[in-house]
Motif scaffolding. Structure first.
Motif, short mmCIF file in Angstrom:
data_model
loop_
_atom_site.label_atom_id
_atom_site.label_comp_id
_atom_site.label_asym_id
_atom_site.label_seq_id
_atom_site.Cartn_x
_atom_site.Cartn_y
_atom_site.Cartn_z
N VAL A 262 -38.20 -19.49 31.45
CA VAL A 262 -37.81 -18.57 30.38
C VAL A 262 -38.21 -17.18 30.83
O VAL A 262 -39.37 -16.93 31.18
CB VAL A 262 -38.52 -18.93 29.05
N LEU A 263 -37.22 -16.28 30.88
CA LEU A 263 -37.47 -14.91 31.34
C LEU A 263 -37.28 -13.94 30.18
O LEU A 263 -36.16 -13.79 29.67
CB LEU A 263 -36.51 -14.57 32.49
N GLN A 264 -38.36 -13.28 29.76
CA GLN A 264 -38.27 -12.24 28.74
C GLN A 264 -38.02 -10.95 29.51
O GLN A 264 -38.86 -10.52 30.29
CB GLN A 264 -39.57 -12.19 27.92
N SER A 265 -36.84 -10.36 29.28
CA SER A 265 -36.40 -9.23 30.09
C SER A 265 -36.46 -7.92 29.30
O SER A 265 -35.51 -7.13 29.30
CB SER A 265 -34.98 -9.51 30.60
N GLY A 266 -37.56 -7.69 28.61
CA GLY A 266 -37.75 -6.46 27.83
C GLY A 266 -37.40 -5.23 28.65
O GLY A 266 -37.83 -5.10 29.81
N ALA A 267 -36.63 -4.32 28.06
CA ALA A 267 -36.11 -3.16 28.81
C ALA A 267 -36.95 -1.91 28.59
O ALA A 267 -36.55 -0.82 29.00
CB ALA A 267 -34.65 -2.91 28.42
N ASP A 268 -38.13 -2.06 27.99
CA ASP A 268 -39.00 -0.89 27.82
C ASP A 268 -39.81 -0.59 29.08
O ASP A 268 -40.55 0.39 29.13
CB ASP A 268 -39.91 -1.02 26.58
N SER A 269 -39.65 -1.43 30.12
CA SER A 269 -40.26 -1.13 31.41
C SER A 269 -39.37 -0.18 32.24
O SER A 269 -39.77 0.25 33.33
CB SER A 269 -40.57 -2.42 32.18
N LEU A 270 -38.21 0.18 31.71
CA LEU A 270 -37.33 1.15 32.39
C LEU A 270 -37.89 2.56 32.26
O LEU A 270 -38.59 2.88 31.30
CB LEU A 270 -35.94 1.14 31.74
N GLY A 271 -37.55 3.41 33.22
CA GLY A 271 -37.89 4.82 33.15
C GLY A 271 -37.30 5.44 31.88
O GLY A 271 -36.28 4.97 31.38
N LYS A 272 -37.96 6.46 31.35
CA LYS A 272 -37.50 7.21 30.19
C LYS A 272 -37.57 6.44 28.87
O LYS A 272 -37.09 6.92 27.85
CB LYS A 272 -36.07 7.73 30.38
N ASP A 273 -38.18 5.25 28.88
CA ASP A 273 -38.29 4.54 27.60
C ASP A 273 -39.23 5.31 26.67
O ASP A 273 -40.20 5.91 27.12
CB ASP A 273 -38.82 3.12 27.80
N LYS A 274 -38.95 5.23 25.37
CA LYS A 274 -39.74 6.01 24.40
C LYS A 274 -41.17 5.48 24.23
O LYS A 274 -42.06 6.23 23.88
CB LYS A 274 -39.03 6.05 23.05
N LEU A 275 -41.38 4.20 24.42
CA LEU A 275 -42.72 3.63 24.25
C LEU A 275 -43.34 3.18 25.57
O LEU A 275 -44.47 2.71 25.59
CB LEU A 275 -42.69 2.43 23.29
N GLY A 276 -42.59 3.28 26.65
CA GLY A 276 -43.03 2.72 27.93
C GLY A 276 -43.90 3.66 28.73
O GLY A 276 -44.81 4.31 28.21
N GLY A 277 -43.61 3.78 30.01
CA GLY A 277 -44.43 4.60 30.90
C GLY A 277 -44.27 4.18 32.35
O GLY A 277 -44.99 4.63 33.22
N PHE A 278 -43.30 3.28 32.61
CA PHE A 278 -42.96 2.95 33.99
C PHE A 278 -41.72 3.77 34.38
O PHE A 278 -41.09 4.40 33.56
CB PHE A 278 -42.64 1.45 34.13
N ASN A 279 -41.38 3.69 35.68
CA ASN A 279 -40.23 4.46 36.20
C ASN A 279 -39.09 3.57 36.66
O ASN A 279 -38.28 4.00 37.47
CB ASN A 279 -40.69 5.25 37.43
N LEU A 280 -39.04 2.34 36.22
CA LEU A 280 -38.06 1.41 36.79
C LEU A 280 -36.62 1.83 36.51
O LEU A 280 -36.29 2.26 35.42
CB LEU A 280 -38.26 0.00 36.23
N SER A 281 -35.78 1.65 37.54
CA SER A 281 -34.35 1.85 37.36
C SER A 281 -33.75 0.54 36.85
O SER A 281 -34.38 -0.53 36.95
CB SER A 281 -33.71 2.22 38.69
N ILE A 282 -32.55 0.63 36.33
CA ILE A 282 -31.84 -0.57 35.86
C ILE A 282 -31.61 -1.53 37.04
O ILE A 282 -31.69 -2.74 36.89
CB ILE A 282 -30.53 -0.15 35.16
N LYS A 283 -31.36 -0.97 38.23
CA LYS A 283 -31.15 -1.82 39.42
C LYS A 283 -32.39 -2.64 39.74
O LYS A 283 -32.31 -3.83 40.04
CB LYS A 283 -30.79 -0.96 40.64
#
Ligand code: ZL4
Ligand code: CA
Ligand code: ZN
Length: 381
Positions: A262-283
């Protein structure tokens, strides 16, 4: 014949209820179910729906939700409304109703829809007529058996894993949301039949939600060593995240040998997320999904956080294409209903400008990886 392997054809099922995008936690609230309409819009505009089985799953029943949650909590969720909430102030307190988890119109229907989709998806995997199931409305990993937490009222992930465990001896749970997957970890803390692995942002002072997920949380009793936490600092970039993810998750898979993932693929680890803080690209985010997909183990892919909603939709539409082994054009389809919201570039992979500094040094990550490998070595005999 010897060609059997190469004939392996992935059968993909996609679970979406069109109602889900109409719910609102509150005008200012960061969790916006509308992102699920955006996502489905891109999926359909790219014609990905034609390449998979699409289901509008049934809502989870009260009793299905009670497979994990206590009856009094479910009864409360079912009965409370914005109008009568005054009468329920005692229950609202003990069930952690708050600004994070407010009572909103249709809240219980919302819960039944997203949880019903994850349970239906899990059942399709157990009936062995599907290899990969997708529910972008699920992944609400913070909910506890007796309370709401962090935008999550019911824990669809735990409910889905419970179904998988009826058939599969071992289930691996992987969580790439930027927050710690505490609710799922807690539910399976004392069993070796579900190994939980969460990558997340973590502050020693407990000042980043939910405050748990330190390296020292490893499980107890039979579950000892079957819980893995990867605490990270702000600024994780593509290269360091993807390398660390593959390095750790490969070792986990080899040692644990899961029958389902089971993979939880939360997208708040992407760059520019409002609550995040990582720099991940969609790729890069998608590369993690691709890596797990390529194992060819029955897979349930869920959504989760993600607060810059155009990017959430891009990310999950792109990941749908990855799961389908299909390439999609960089230019977003002009006929998408929400096309206007994807400006100014109208592309699938918008450039990541103003990246934040990566506070995770090479030495930090090296040490972390080594520690995790040492821990995993102890899993074998
Ligand atoms: C908001 O603007 O860190 C909620 C929540 C509502 C609207 C109006 C109220 C304004 C940010 C967040 C005041 C809100 C105060 N509104 C919220 C300790 C906190 C106590 C509550 O991705 N305040 C709690 C939860 C996290 C805390 C993150 C991630 C879910 C997931 C899976 C959950 N809670 C501090 C915050 C706003 C709001 C603005 C907010 N809440 C940001 N981070 C939190 O892992 C889906
Ligand atoms: Ca996580
Ligand atoms: Zn999150």
């Amino acid at each position: 014949t010897s060609h059997v392997q190469s004939h392996y054809k992935k059968r993909i099922s996609y679970f979406h209820n069109k109602e889900i995008g109409n719910f609102q936690f509150g005008v200012q609230h960061p969790m916006k179910p509308l992102r699920l309409s955006y996502t489905n819009d891109l999926v359909c505009a790219y014609r990905l729906h034609e390449k998979m089985r699409v289901f509008c799953p049934p809502k989870a029943t009260d009793y299905e939700l009670m497979e994990f949650h206590i009856p009094s909590y479910i009864t409360f969720l079912k009965n409370v409304t914005p109008e009568n909430s005054e009468q329920y102030s005692f229950d609202a307190d003990r069930f952690n109703i708050s600004e994070d988890c407010p009572i909103f119109r249709g809240m219980y229907d919302f819960c039944q829809i997203y949880a019903g989709a994850s349970v239906a998806a899990a059942l399709r995997l157990t009936s062995e007529d599907t290899d990969i199931c997708i529910n972008w409305s699920g992944g609400l990993h913070h909910a506890k058996h007796n309370e709401a937490s962090g935008f999550c009222f019911v824990n669809d992930i735990v409910l889905a894993i419970q179904q998988l465990l009826r058939v599969f001896p071992r289930v691996l749970y992987i969580d790439i949301d930027i927050h710690h997957g505490d609710g799922v970890q807690e539910a399976f803390y004392e069993t070796d039949r579900c190994m939980t692995v969460s990558f997340h942002k973590y502050k020693e002072n407990g000042k980043y939600f939910p405050g748990t997920g330190g390296l020292g949380e490893i499980g107890i009793g039979l579950g000892k060593r079957f819980c893995l936490n990867i605490p990270l600092k702000d600024g994780m970039d593509d290269e360091s995240y993807v390398a660390l993810f593959k390095d750790i998750i490969t070792d986990v898979k080899d040692r644990y040998q899961p029958n389902a993932v089971v993979l939880q693929s939360g997208a708040d680890s992407l760059g520019k997320d409002k609550l995040g803080g990582f720099n991940l690209s969609i790729k890069a985010h998608g590369e993690c999904v691709r890596f797990v997909k390529n194992w060819q183990i029955p897979l349930l892919v869920l959504g989760g956080g993600g607060y810059k909603i155009e990017n959430v939709a891009r990310c999950w539409a792109y990941e749908t294409s990855i799961l389908l082994d299909t390439e999609v054009p960089e230019a977003l389809p002009k006929h998408a209903q929400f096309y206007n919201f994807f400006g100014p570039d109208y592309s699938l992979h918008p450039p990541l400008v103003r990246r934040i500094e990566n506070l995770n040094t090479k030495a930090d990550l090296q040490k972390l990886s080594q520690h995790i490998h040492e821990r995993l070595r102890l899993l074998d005999g």
